[in-house]
Motif scaffolding. Structure first.
Motif, mmCIF file in Angstrom:
data_model
loop_
_atom_site.group_PDB
_atom_site.id
_atom_site.type_symbol
_atom_site.label_atom_id
_atom_site.label_comp_id
_atom_site.label_asym_id
_atom_site.label_seq_id
_atom_site.Cartn_x
_atom_site.Cartn_y
_atom_site.Cartn_z
ATOM 1 N N UNK A 151 0.817 -1.223 0.000
ATOM 2 C CA UNK A 151 0.000 0.000 0.000
ATOM 3 C C UNK A 151 0.850 1.272 0.000
ATOM 4 N N UNK A 152 2.189 1.096 -0.094
ATOM 5 C CA UNK A 152 3.077 2.247 -0.195
ATOM 6 C C UNK A 152 3.700 2.691 1.113
ATOM 7 N N UNK A 153 3.190 2.216 2.231
ATOM 8 C CA UNK A 153 3.773 2.601 3.517
ATOM 9 C C UNK A 153 5.185 2.032 3.650
ATOM 10 N N UNK A 154 6.002 2.737 4.429
ATOM 11 C CA UNK A 154 7.379 2.297 4.655
ATOM 12 C C UNK A 154 7.667 2.201 6.145
ATOM 13 N N UNK A 155 8.434 1.179 6.514
ATOM 14 C CA UNK A 155 8.807 0.940 7.906
ATOM 15 C C UNK A 155 10.310 0.696 7.964
ATOM 16 N N UNK A 156 10.877 0.884 9.137
ATOM 17 C CA UNK A 156 12.248 0.435 9.372
ATOM 18 C C UNK A 156 12.238 -0.513 10.562
ATOM 19 N N UNK A 157 13.207 -1.435 10.574
ATOM 20 C CA UNK A 157 13.293 -2.414 11.654
ATOM 21 C C UNK A 157 14.750 -2.730 11.940
#
Length: 400
Positions: A151-157
């Motif tokens: 859906x285009x969202x971005x995360x970092x982990x």
């Protein structure tokens, strides 16, 4: 862009158990799941996919605060086990109370476990549940992984966890090789009503071309069956009319519980063993079916996964307490060594057991019958087998 310490790909039983185990460590946790679990009430007839939850997994589920909820929804304790070789003398049986236990384990629908864990995770402040979402890309940086969703969202982990099942997208995306083998069998599952009560005993019979297990529900005449058979035979049995199927089932089970009546539709699925060459890499770790799948011979699949979650939670807690980078492969190798060993022992044991009980070779039949009889009668053998069946020989220290 949202930042997390741990992003778990997969909100199934093992992924959710891991998330709940990490609560309170000061970590920000996200769980990504394709579809939010169905929260609808359970029907009268149990779900087809069930697990035999052993004592070790029960301890983990108690620790994270979901066990009472699972029992309140639907769970069936079993107090005994019987295993025998059809048309022969080999057999072994034991009961929990003979060794000071109230039960050996519980037969629980997978849907029940996942519902309870999802509800628990939704109540915990450190956990963010994201569903429905699909992973699109993961880029591995030096200090974190960069996650892009469809859906285009971005995360970092700081750490990605692959808990996304046997066909793990994350494992494939990270190019982790997989050793796999076809067991040459399919599993046929169904819910069965029997003429005689099961007395809360799990039963398993080996015959020339298959393995048939009856797993008892709380209704004294209701069981879940898992029937491991050559694929063509599994399909043939799945397509029989109810009367013909009931007769074939009762005969394969030596009429041990009398006349059988199928109370559900029948489902088949292929049985494949899998073992990831690595359970960890830089900023990545695998748990549950993403790391390994085993033959359902002893119902140990999800128990292995729960012990992965328990071991990983313990390791991340240690690293967090020592101020170390939880995503460094150097530190994740300890988890990898321990769980690869546990999975390898289980895989080898199940394969050896299955090979021994396959076919009607007279020499092999005599060997397995003598083996079962000795195990049933030699002092000291059954207590070890009971502890193994309950998972008490593979407990992480913090659950001991």
């Amino acid at each position: 862009m949202q930042s997390f310490d741990v992003v778990i790909a997969g909100g199934g039983m093992v992924g959710l158990a891991l998330a709940c185990s990490l609560q309170g460590m000061g970590l920000r946790i996200a769980v990504l799941e394709h579809q939010e679990p169905d929260a609808s009430a359970l029907g009268e007839c149990p779900e087809l996919r069930v697990s035999a939850i052993n004592a070790a997994s029960e301890r983990l589920l108690q620790h994270i605060g979901v066990w009472d909820d699972i029992l309140a929804r639907r769970a069936s304790a079993y107090q005994g086990m019987e295993v025998w070789d059809r048309d022969s003398f080999g057999k072994i049986a034991f009961r929990a109370d003979e060794y000071g236990f109230s039960h050996l384990g519980h037969i629980i629908e997978n849907k029940v476990i996942q519902q309870a864990l999802w509800q628990r995770a939704s109540q915990l402040p450190d956990i963010t549940l994201m569903a429905p979402v699909t992973l699109k890309d993961v880029a591995w940086g030096e200090n974190e992984a960069f996650v892009t969703l469809e859906d285009g969202r971005m995360l970092t982990a700081r750490l990605m966890v692959g808990a996304d099942g046997a066909q793990s997208w994350l494992r494939q995306h990270a190019d982790i090789p997989l050793t796999f083998w076809d067991y040459g069998h399919s599993a046929l599952v169904a819910t069965i009503r029997t003429e005689k009560p099961h007395d809360s005993v799990a039963r398993q019979v080996f015959h020339g071309d298959g393995i048939l297990a009856f797993l008892p529900f709380s209704d004294p005449h209701l069981s879940s069956i898992v029937w491991s058979l050559p694929p063509d035979e599994a399909q043939r049995l799945a397509g029989l009319g109810n009367d013909d199927f009931n007769k074939a089932l009762a005969m394969a089970f030596d009429l041990r519980l009398g006349v059988c009546e199928v109370e559900s539709h029948r489902q088949t699925f292929p049985l494949v063993g899998r073992y990831a060459r690595s359970f960890a890499a830089q900023r990545l770790v695998l748990v549950g079916d993403a790391a390994h799948t085993v033959h359902p011979l002893a119902g140990q699949g999800v128990n292995l996964g729960f012990m992965d979650a328990a071991e990983l939670a313990s390791e991340l807690k240690r690293l967090q307490r020592q101020g170390k980078d939880i995503g460094q492969y150097l530190y994740l190798r300890r988890y990898e060594r321990r769980r690869k060993h546990g999975a390898a022992v289980m895989l080898a044991g199940m394969q050896g057991f299955r090979d021994l009980f396959e076919g009607n070779n007279p020499a092999k039949k005599l060997l397995r019958d003598i083996g079962l009889t000795l195990a049933d009668n030699l002092p000291g053998v059954k207590p070890t087998l009971v502890r193994q069946a309950m998972g008490l020989n593979d407990l992480p220290e913090w659950l001991s």
